[in-house]
Design a protein around this motif. Structure first.
Motif, PDB file in Angstrom:
ATOM      1  N   PHE A  31     -29.444  -9.161  -3.628  1.00 56.10           N
ATOM      2  CA  PHE A  31     -29.146  -7.932  -3.872  1.00 56.10           C
ATOM      3  C   PHE A  31     -28.040  -7.543  -3.145  1.00 56.10           C
ATOM      4  CE2 PHE A  31     -33.987  -7.035  -4.282  1.00 56.10           C
ATOM      5  CZ  PHE A  31     -34.050  -7.506  -5.566  1.00 56.10           C
ATOM      6  N   SER A  32     -27.335  -8.473  -2.520  1.00 48.93           N
ATOM      7  CA  SER A  32     -25.897  -8.221  -1.736  1.00 48.93           C
ATOM      8  C   SER A  32     -24.660  -8.975  -2.349  1.00 48.93           C
ATOM      9  CB  SER A  32     -26.351  -8.802  -0.235  1.00 48.93           C
ATOM     10  OG  SER A  32     -27.572  -8.087   0.441  1.00 48.93           O
ATOM     11  N   SER A  33     -23.538  -8.530  -1.851  1.00 48.97           N
ATOM     12  CA  SER A  33     -22.489  -9.276  -2.471  1.00 48.97           C
ATOM     13  C   SER A  33     -22.258 -10.540  -1.929  1.00 48.97           C
ATOM     14  CB  SER A  33     -21.361  -8.434  -2.319  1.00 48.97           C
ATOM     15  OG  SER A  33     -21.119  -8.140  -0.861  1.00 48.97           O
ATOM     16  N   ASP A  34     -22.645 -10.856  -0.675  1.00 45.46           N
ATOM     17  CA  ASP A  34     -22.797 -11.948   0.495  1.00 45.46           C
ATOM     18  C   ASP A  34     -24.222 -12.237   0.776  1.00 45.46           C
ATOM     19  OD1 ASP A  34     -21.675 -14.322   1.951  1.00 45.46           O
ATOM     20  OD2 ASP A  34     -21.217 -13.119   3.671  1.00 45.46           O
ATOM     21  N   LEU A  35     -24.056 -13.265   1.603  1.00 42.59           N
ATOM     22  CA  LEU A  35     -25.613 -13.540   2.122  1.00 42.59           C
ATOM     23  C   LEU A  35     -26.158 -12.154   2.764  1.00 42.59           C
ATOM     24  CD1 LEU A  35     -25.202 -17.105   3.745  1.00 42.59           C
ATOM     25  CD2 LEU A  35     -26.135 -16.538   1.292  1.00 42.59           C
ATOM     26  N   ALA A  36     -27.559 -12.236   2.852  1.00 43.08           N
ATOM     27  CA  ALA A  36     -28.122 -10.852   3.354  1.00 43.08           C
ATOM     28  C   ALA A  36     -28.032 -10.650   4.819  1.00 43.08           C
ATOM     29  CB  ALA A  36     -29.512 -11.142   3.080  1.00 43.08           C
TER      30      ALA A  36
END
Length: 306
Positions: free
Chosen positions: A283-288
């Protein structure tokens, strides 16, 4: 100490293009650069969850320097072997109407450089954890994971393997502590279709019978399933959210699972943190981030089905 292995790391150049048109100049609307590779993803999430670890593998050239510098900026420890020939690959990930990936080759690793890597592996001690993630570069023996596990089998080292098909099947004789195929990889390994949770449990147990101590299956929108070393079967749901980025979600699940297990000694809690970490990255553009993982943990429900 926890050690992650990324044999062929990368710089991930992620770009967004409104409409990708072949044969023409395309303008980028958004761009990001990240240190990439499955093991490096695991390293980053482990650190976010307060688990000190050291990233191992091979880097080369100016792109390899970027990997090392980037990890240092994130306060991550590494001990990469610097390779003379070639350069660390650049993987281009284009997000448009569809997702397109162009992955580089990576450097050529010599026998001498490989032996320097083995010297690091030989210094691991009882109680260490070794996480082997991703593919093996074409320039190295496809039995490398097997060779690594053979070198450490006389020590009390927990080995986790996250790889595909034969790379995974061939290490089972060395009894890895954890393996993590996804449901599609599980089906491919046995040449079957998985039509129900019962099917997933059956073939996950097959992998356990073949040597794996714990088998963690990620199933996308259907959550995750664990067959533990005690023969217990647990399932998790998926937190609510919009999938933005599937890259690194499986690696985050591995890191979350290991972190949860080390903190609690409970497979149920390990699965909970693993599922939350995988979902948070998806749900994130990078790692959480740690904050997002902690938020999603509250949404994860674990059910024991056997």
């Amino acid at each position: 100490m926890i050690y992650t292995v990324t044999l062929n790391p990368s710089i991930d150049y992620v770009i967004k293009v409104e409409k990708l048109v072949n044969g023409q100049v395309n303008r980028v609307n958004e761009e990001h650069v990240y240190p990439g590779g499955k093991g490096i993803n695991v390293t980053r999430i482990l650190k976010s969850l307060d688990n000190e670890n050291i990233a191992l593998g091979f880097v080369s050239g100016f792109t390899g320097d970027y990997i090392i510098d980037s990890l240092q900026e994130l306060n991550l420890k590494s001990n990469f072997i610097k390779v003379k020939e070639g350069f660390t690959r650049i993987n281009v990930k284009i997000k448009s109407e569809e997702e397109t990936e162009i992955n580089g080759q990576g450097p050529k690793i010599s026998e001498e450089e490989l032996n320097r890597f083995f010297e690091i592996i030989d210094r691991l001690v009882d109680g260490d954890i070794l996480i082997l993630s991703g593919s093996i570069p074409a320039c190295l023996d496809e039995k490398l994971y097997e060779n690594i596990m053979k070198r450490v089998e006389d020590r009390d080292i927990k080995v986790i393997v996250d790889a595909t098909k034969n790379l995974l099947l061939n290490v089972l004789k060395y009894k890895p502590f954890l393996i993590k195929p996804n449901n599609h990889e599980l089906a491919e390994m046995f040449g079957v279709e998985l039509n129900s949770t019962k099917d997933v449990v059956f073939y996950a147990k097959k992998l356990k019978e073949m040597g794996a101590q714990n088998v963690l299956i990620s199933m996308g929108k259907d959550g995750a399933l664990l067959v533990s070393e005690n023969g217990e079967v647990f399932t998790s749901n998926v937190a609510k959210g919009e999938v933005i980025n599937s890259v690194g979600a499986g690696d985050s699940m591995v890191a979350g699972f290991i972190s949860g297990y080390l903190k609690s000694g409970s497979y149920e809690e390990a699965l909970r943190l693993g599922a939350a970490s995988g979902g948070a990255t998806a749900f994130s553009s990078d790692l959480a981030t740690r904050e997002f993982i902690d938020k999603l943990v509250e949404e994860i429900k674990i059910q024991k089905i056997n």
